[in-house]
Design a protein around this motif. Structure first.
Motif, short mmCIF file in Angstrom:
data_model
loop_
_atom_site.label_atom_id
_atom_site.label_comp_id
_atom_site.label_asym_id
_atom_site.label_seq_id
_atom_site.Cartn_x
_atom_site.Cartn_y
_atom_site.Cartn_z
N ARG A 1 0.82 -1.22 0.00
CA ARG A 1 0.00 0.00 0.00
C ARG A 1 0.85 1.26 0.00
O ARG A 1 0.52 2.24 -0.66
CB ARG A 1 -0.91 0.03 1.22
N SER A 2 1.92 1.26 0.78
CA SER A 2 2.76 2.45 0.87
C SER A 2 3.39 2.81 -0.47
O SER A 2 3.52 3.99 -0.82
CB SER A 2 3.86 2.26 1.93
N VAL A 3 3.74 1.82 -1.26
CA VAL A 3 4.32 2.05 -2.59
C VAL A 3 3.26 2.65 -3.51
O VAL A 3 3.52 3.61 -4.25
CB VAL A 3 4.90 0.74 -3.17
N PHE A 4 2.05 2.10 -3.47
CA PHE A 4 0.98 2.62 -4.32
C PHE A 4 0.61 4.04 -3.90
O PHE A 4 0.37 4.92 -4.74
CB PHE A 4 -0.23 1.69 -4.28
N ALA A 5 0.58 4.30 -2.59
CA ALA A 5 0.28 5.65 -2.10
C ALA A 5 1.32 6.65 -2.58
O ALA A 5 0.97 7.77 -2.99
CB ALA A 5 0.19 5.65 -0.58
N SER A 6 2.58 6.27 -2.57
CA SER A 6 3.65 7.15 -3.07
C SER A 6 3.48 7.42 -4.56
O SER A 6 3.67 8.54 -5.03
CB SER A 6 5.02 6.54 -2.81
N PHE A 7 3.12 6.38 -5.30
CA PHE A 7 2.87 6.54 -6.73
C PHE A 7 1.74 7.54 -6.97
O PHE A 7 1.85 8.44 -7.80
CB PHE A 7 2.55 5.19 -7.37
N LEU A 8 0.64 7.39 -6.22
CA LEU A 8 -0.49 8.31 -6.39
C LEU A 8 -0.10 9.74 -6.04
O LEU A 8 -0.51 10.69 -6.71
CB LEU A 8 -1.68 7.86 -5.55
N ASP A 9 0.72 9.92 -5.00
CA ASP A 9 1.21 11.25 -4.65
C ASP A 9 2.00 11.85 -5.82
O ASP A 9 1.84 13.03 -6.14
CB ASP A 9 2.10 11.21 -3.41
N ASP A 10 2.84 11.04 -6.44
CA ASP A 10 3.62 11.51 -7.60
C ASP A 10 2.71 11.89 -8.76
O ASP A 10 2.95 12.89 -9.44
CB ASP A 10 4.61 10.44 -8.05
N VAL A 11 1.67 11.09 -9.00
CA VAL A 11 0.73 11.38 -10.07
C VAL A 11 0.04 12.72 -9.81
O VAL A 11 -0.03 13.58 -10.70
CB VAL A 11 -0.31 10.26 -10.25
N ARG A 12 -0.43 12.89 -8.59
CA ARG A 12 -1.13 14.14 -8.23
C ARG A 12 -0.20 15.35 -8.35
O ARG A 12 -0.66 16.45 -8.67
CB ARG A 12 -1.68 14.03 -6.82
N ALA A 13 1.08 15.16 -8.10
CA ALA A 13 2.06 16.25 -8.18
C ALA A 13 2.50 16.54 -9.62
O ALA A 13 3.24 17.46 -9.87
CB ALA A 13 3.28 15.92 -7.33
N GLY A 14 2.03 15.70 -10.56
CA GLY A 14 2.36 15.93 -11.97
C GLY A 14 3.69 15.35 -12.41
O GLY A 14 4.18 15.68 -13.49
N ARG A 15 4.27 14.49 -11.61
CA ARG A 15 5.59 13.94 -11.93
C ARG A 15 5.63 13.21 -13.28
O ARG A 15 6.65 13.18 -13.95
CB ARG A 15 6.04 13.01 -10.83
N TYR A 16 4.52 12.60 -13.69
CA TYR A 16 4.49 11.82 -14.93
C TYR A 16 3.82 12.53 -16.09
O TYR A 16 3.61 11.96 -17.14
CB TYR A 16 3.81 10.47 -14.66
N ASP A 17 3.48 13.80 -15.87
CA ASP A 17 2.87 14.58 -16.96
C ASP A 17 3.86 14.80 -18.07
O ASP A 17 5.06 14.95 -17.83
CB ASP A 17 2.37 15.93 -16.45
N ARG A 18 3.38 14.85 -19.28
CA ARG A 18 4.26 15.09 -20.42
C ARG A 18 4.40 16.55 -20.68
O ARG A 18 3.66 17.37 -20.48
CB ARG A 18 3.70 14.41 -21.67
#
Length: 65
Positions: free
Chosen positions: A48-65
């Motif tokens: 869960r902690s790994v998935f939560a970190s991933f979602l935080d990164d998504v929300r922060a725009g880390r994977y936006d193009r």
């Protein structure tokens, strides 16, 4: 891990028009992810902690193009 009793939910951002069909399952201490078009292909299971970190990164725009 036996996922036969997992309850899978289609992600809200998943849409057939873009080809993305992600399903997520809450597995108590982990999160399961799979392609709803080919569920028999298996799932990725992460803590869960790994998935939560991933979602935080998504929300922060880390994977936006």
């Amino acid at each position: 891990m036996n996922l036969s009793q997992a309850r899978w939910f289609k992600a809200t951002a998943s849409a057939s028009s873009n080809g993305g069909c992600v399903e997520v399952a809450d597995l108590e201490t982990a999160t399961g992810l799979r392609d709803s078009k080919t569920p028999e292909a298996g799932a990725h299971v992460v803590p869960r902690s790994v998935f939560a970190s991933f979602l935080d990164d998504v929300r922060a725009g880390r994977y936006d193009r």
